[in-house]
Design a protein around this motif. Structure first.
Motif, PDB file in Angstrom:
ATOM      1  N   HIS A  52       9.886  -5.760  -6.881  1.00  0.00           N
ATOM      2  CA  HIS A  52       8.814  -6.303  -6.033  1.00  0.00           C
ATOM      3  C   HIS A  52       7.509  -5.523  -6.225  1.00  0.00           C
ATOM      4  N   PRO A  53       6.419  -6.237  -6.531  1.00  0.00           N
ATOM      5  CA  PRO A  53       5.134  -5.554  -6.736  1.00  0.00           C
ATOM      6  C   PRO A  53       4.761  -4.656  -5.557  1.00  0.00           C
ATOM      7  N   GLU A  54       5.037  -5.127  -4.355  1.00  0.00           N
ATOM      8  CA  GLU A  54       4.711  -4.338  -3.161  1.00  0.00           C
ATOM      9  C   GLU A  54       5.420  -2.986  -3.206  1.00  0.00           C
ATOM     10  N   ARG A  63       0.491 -10.942  -2.145  1.00  0.00           N
ATOM     11  CA  ARG A  63       1.818 -11.573  -2.188  1.00  0.00           C
ATOM     12  C   ARG A  63       2.301 -11.922  -0.786  1.00  0.00           C
ATOM     13  N   SER A 117      10.683 -10.951 -10.730  1.00  0.00           N
ATOM     14  CA  SER A 117      10.542 -10.907  -9.262  1.00  0.00           C
ATOM     15  C   SER A 117      10.086 -12.244  -8.690  1.00  0.00           C
ATOM     16  N   GLU A 130       0.175  -6.047  -2.751  1.00  0.00           N
ATOM     17  CA  GLU A 130       1.126  -6.143  -1.636  1.00  0.00           C
ATOM     18  C   GLU A 130       0.676  -7.207  -0.636  1.00  0.00           C
ATOM     19  N   GLU A 168      14.317  -9.598  -6.730  1.00  0.00           N
ATOM     20  CA  GLU A 168      13.020  -9.754  -6.064  1.00  0.00           C
ATOM     21  C   GLU A 168      12.577  -8.431  -5.424  1.00  0.00           C
ATOM     22  N   ARG A 195       1.629   9.023  -1.785  1.00  0.00           N
ATOM     23  CA  ARG A 195       3.035   9.040  -2.158  1.00  0.00           C
ATOM     24  C   ARG A 195       3.531  10.488  -2.119  1.00  0.00           C
ATOM     25  N   ASN A 224      -0.210 -12.325  -8.020  1.00  0.00           N
ATOM     26  CA  ASN A 224       0.623 -12.392  -6.826  1.00  0.00           C
ATOM     27  C   ASN A 224       0.321 -13.559  -5.918  1.00  0.00           C
ATOM     28  N   VAL A 230       6.960  -1.548  -5.889  1.00  0.00           N
ATOM     29  CA  VAL A 230       6.635  -0.791  -7.104  1.00  0.00           C
ATOM     30  C   VAL A 230       5.345  -0.004  -6.895  1.00  0.00           C
ATOM     31  N   ARG A 231       4.355  -0.639  -6.317  1.00  0.00           N
ATOM     32  CA  ARG A 231       3.085   0.052  -6.061  1.00  0.00           C
ATOM     33  C   ARG A 231       3.255   1.137  -5.002  1.00  0.00           C
TER      34      ARG A 231
END
Lengths: 497, 497
Positions: free
Chosen positions: A342-344, B347, A111, B344, A338, B184, B389, A346-347
């Motif tokens: 993306h970590p954003e 980054r 990413s 999030e 990306e 979620r 990040n 995925v979390r």
């Protein structure tokens, strides 16, 4: 034949041979090429570049999405073209050159490459070479079987070479969702909140005048080399399905589970196949590569949507899926890596990330990349992008390798890609270790009891007990910690069993 | 005196002694307490709990934001109260118990604890003990000098004990911004796009009937133990400022730099102090702990806004800042550590993360936690949340320790908290290594040339050259890789110099 694929007429005069296009790539350039998990790589231009280099040596720095197919990394390596290579590869010839120190390989979280380019922390590509099914009326590029880093490469590069590959179904158009994060300091959230959200465009938007060459090709992607499930991978899948059932029963997941990610390769693919006969339903994927198992799950009515960055199929599956793409198209999207990683995102989505370990240690640190701490296999790929932020970070491997000469569970890993902080669940064919909420000494107990091959259990217990007696939060005997790897290097076996 | 601090009259009859409140905590319970970097911890109830345990033994599992002040971890450890402890600590008595295997310590990324609670992957707290400056008319809790994990602990716990601490300036109310991510699968983006955005409420919203006890206290936070800058930390700051100047010149940052994060401790604090005499202006912080340097930079007109999860000051600074809070209040916000450290947001904002390494190796892997791979110091804290990040992941340390017996740069780290993939810049008083875009062999060259103490340079060069001759992407000689640590354990010195 290709004219309907180039829908901006002013670009038709840019069509040329691969050799002519490759001549635009000069010694010392940084080149960004399409291609991710052997899918959708530019094929003719890199081949022509390798041919040219046999006569007139040149060196480039090559960035891709991930691995290339059609032996391109091999050809480029043999022709001596590669001085630098990032962020991932799987080619055995290139691997040898990397391990010999002949090619500088930068092994990155998948990413992160374009984020570093965007911030000018890496040298921007001078030229991008992107495989496409079409160029739109606006001169925008429609990718083929992968997006990878193609969009950002094309946007950042001064010039772009497009390979129109007639071997790909033109119906791939519409499958892609190209979203590029905005620049800091005014960056906004990635507006993706569901796996099937479309947040971008279906083609890569660049000024058409950047397209300096168009090469027409007719060459398929390489088929995937994934092996069919065997008893060990089936056992791993069974352990994991049993665990998922417990999670559902405990109320921590519904019967839909969470969005699934599976790393490329035989074991992860087999685990996904195992879900066909599971009680779970309406599954989704938010992954990087969509493999045979994705389509097996769709066909079985188990999987309702799959988001990825590429599609890599076996020969068996290839004609079937791409020949009948309309059957799958409303259940698929391909994104820039990306965004797929993306970590954003995925979390936010709460991914269940399933990736393959080369080895792990009794405290749950995972080595994904380095044999005996030194020799690179492929690269970390997206495993870190997913594991760090996943709802469940799962690593799978067979408990032994090389006919039992190697234990995949060791006292101390010889290289760390994923720290104890980032690993929730470890699975071998022997069993599953749930490490959540455990301290290191507790993790060791659970790992040794559940994941280790019986031939190695006593030796690991002995190491652990001796280390605990010496004390420490993460007890180790430094003199012995890497001895299994030393033995392997010296005798071909980790321990005498 | 305290009655105006409890603004929901129906709660006034919950006021009781610390001993009475502590009696609500029973053997075997999981307890979530406020407190982050020795700021804003509940003080009277844990003390009373330790006193009680001396007479009637009991064990609890204790979660906090991060470290506690007022020797509470020491008292609780000495009283044998702690069976489990997460996610961070800095107490020497507790550290001994952890390393002896007597307390199970779960060392976590500080952004992740409440995410795991939210997903029921950790046992929810039975009871939360939260320090407050006030309880609002709605029964909501106004935290003191830290937010940490207090908000989620109070939300998840069945019962809440509030300590109203009259030693804190009531004017702290309004400083906090409590935002809790949604569940979620319908989670939405964290709507924070600038360091000074306010996205939540100023108090922790819980149903007032969950408040089962209120204890009135009058005890200040412990002062920070940060040491003043010395020549070495000044040299580190100078190297970093020189690097930032280059980045500005190269157009990769503006003169505002990016939002700054600095880990707790003397070195990171000193580096921040170094910015006072730098040419950079209109700086911002998006960090976890706000230390003396934050306020020094505000006073110097260099820093325009600071976001954190706690404020931890020296005795010198404490009265000055909290006695004149109105001077700073519009330039500060305190957030839950999940948000101050959220991948999030880190980054998105492009944080410059400056954290302290215990040691790093020639390939750029960082050990933040374990002495000789075994003995826990404090914990990883937020360093991983930021480094992974960050726009720039910077680790700082002095090149030697213990009068030169220890080199902070080693052939192979004895424990990995931050992998080579996550580390951009390394700095010691000797110099700075910029690792961006480099392959391992290149990183080793830059690190050895720039960061290593002269007494150790030849030995590291020799190791590296021997390893390179043997080959590999990340060349190592396994037999020697941890030998410096073995020497240290056996002889008190890493190598004979």
């Amino acid at each position: 034949m290709y004219r309907d694929r180039i829908r901006l007429p002013s670009l038709l005069d840019k069509v040329m041979s691969a050799a002519e296009a490759a001549a635009l790539i000069q010694d010392g350039m940084t080149v960004g090429m399409s291609g991710f998990t052997r899918a959708g790589e530019a094929k003719a231009v890199p081949h022509a570049l390798a041919e040219r280099a046999k006569v007139t040596p040149l060196k480039i720095s090559l960035m891709t999405g991930a691995s290339l197919g059609n032996d391109l990394d091999k050809k480029l390596t043999e022709a001596g073209v590669l001085s630098r290579r990032m962020p991932f590869q799987v080619d055995s010839t290139l691997r040898k050159a990397i391990n010999a120190g002949e090619v500088m390989f930068i092994d990155q979280h998948l990413s992160e490459t374009v984020e570093q380019l965007r911030n000018q922390q890496l040298k921007l590509p001078d030229i991008a070479v992107i495989e496409a099914v079409a160029i739109t009326e606006q001169g925008h590029i429609v990718p083929t079987t992968s997006v990878g880093n193609s969009a950002s490469f094309a946007i950042f590069a001064k010039h772009v070479i497009v390979e129109i590959n007639l071997a790909h179904n033109p119906n791939l158009e519409g499958l892609h969702d190209i979203y590029i994060p905005t620049y800091r300091p005014t960056r906004t959230p990635v507006p993706l909140v569901k796996v099937d959200d479309r947040i971008g465009s279906t083609a890569i938007p660049i000024p058409p005048e950047k397209i300096v060459a168009i090469v027409v090709t007719h060459q398929p992607d390489s088929p995937s080399t994934v092996l069919p499930p065997d008893t060990d991978t089936q056992a791993i899948a069974d352990h994991l399905i049993g665990f998922f059932k417990q999670e559902v029963k405990a109320g921590r997941m519904t019967n839909k589970l969470g969005p699934l990610q599976a790393g490329i390769g035989t074991i992860a693919n087999s685990v996904m196949c195992g879900l066909i006969d599971s009680p779970f339903e309406d599954l989704t994927m938010y992954s990087e590569v969509l493999q045979d198992s994705t389509f097996d799950l769709i066909d079985a009515g188990k999987l309702s949507f799959a988001s990825g960055s590429s599609i890599t199929l076996s020969s068996r599956r290839n004609a079937d899926v791409f020949g009948n793409l309309e059957r799958y198209k409303d259940k698929l999207v391909l994104r820039p890596q990306e965004i797929s990683n993306h970590p954003e995102v995925v979390r936010r989505l709460g991914i269940i990330g399933i990736n393959t370990a080369l080895e792990f240690d009794i405290y749950g640190n995972v080595n994904s990349t380095h044999v005996c701490g030194t020799r690179m296999m492929n690269g970390i790929g997206g495993s870190g992008d997913f594991a760090r932020n996943a709802h469940l970070a799962i690593f799978v491997t067979k408990s032994i390798a090389k006919g039992g000469a190697i234990s995949s569970v060791v006292p101390m890993v010889s290289h760390v890609d994923h720290t104890e902080h980032d690993v929730d669940i470890l699975v071998t064919e022997v069993g599953l270790a749930d490490l959540r909420g455990l301290a290191p000494r507790e993790r060791a107990r659970v790992i040794i009891d559940n994941c280790v091959h019986p031939d190695y259990r006593q030796a690991l217990n002995s190491y652990f007990e001796t280390a605990c007696a010496a004390g420490g939060h993460t007890p180790h005997i430094l003199r012995d910690a890497l001895s299994w790897h030393m033995n392997l290097e010296e005798t071909g076996r980790m321990i005498a069993v």
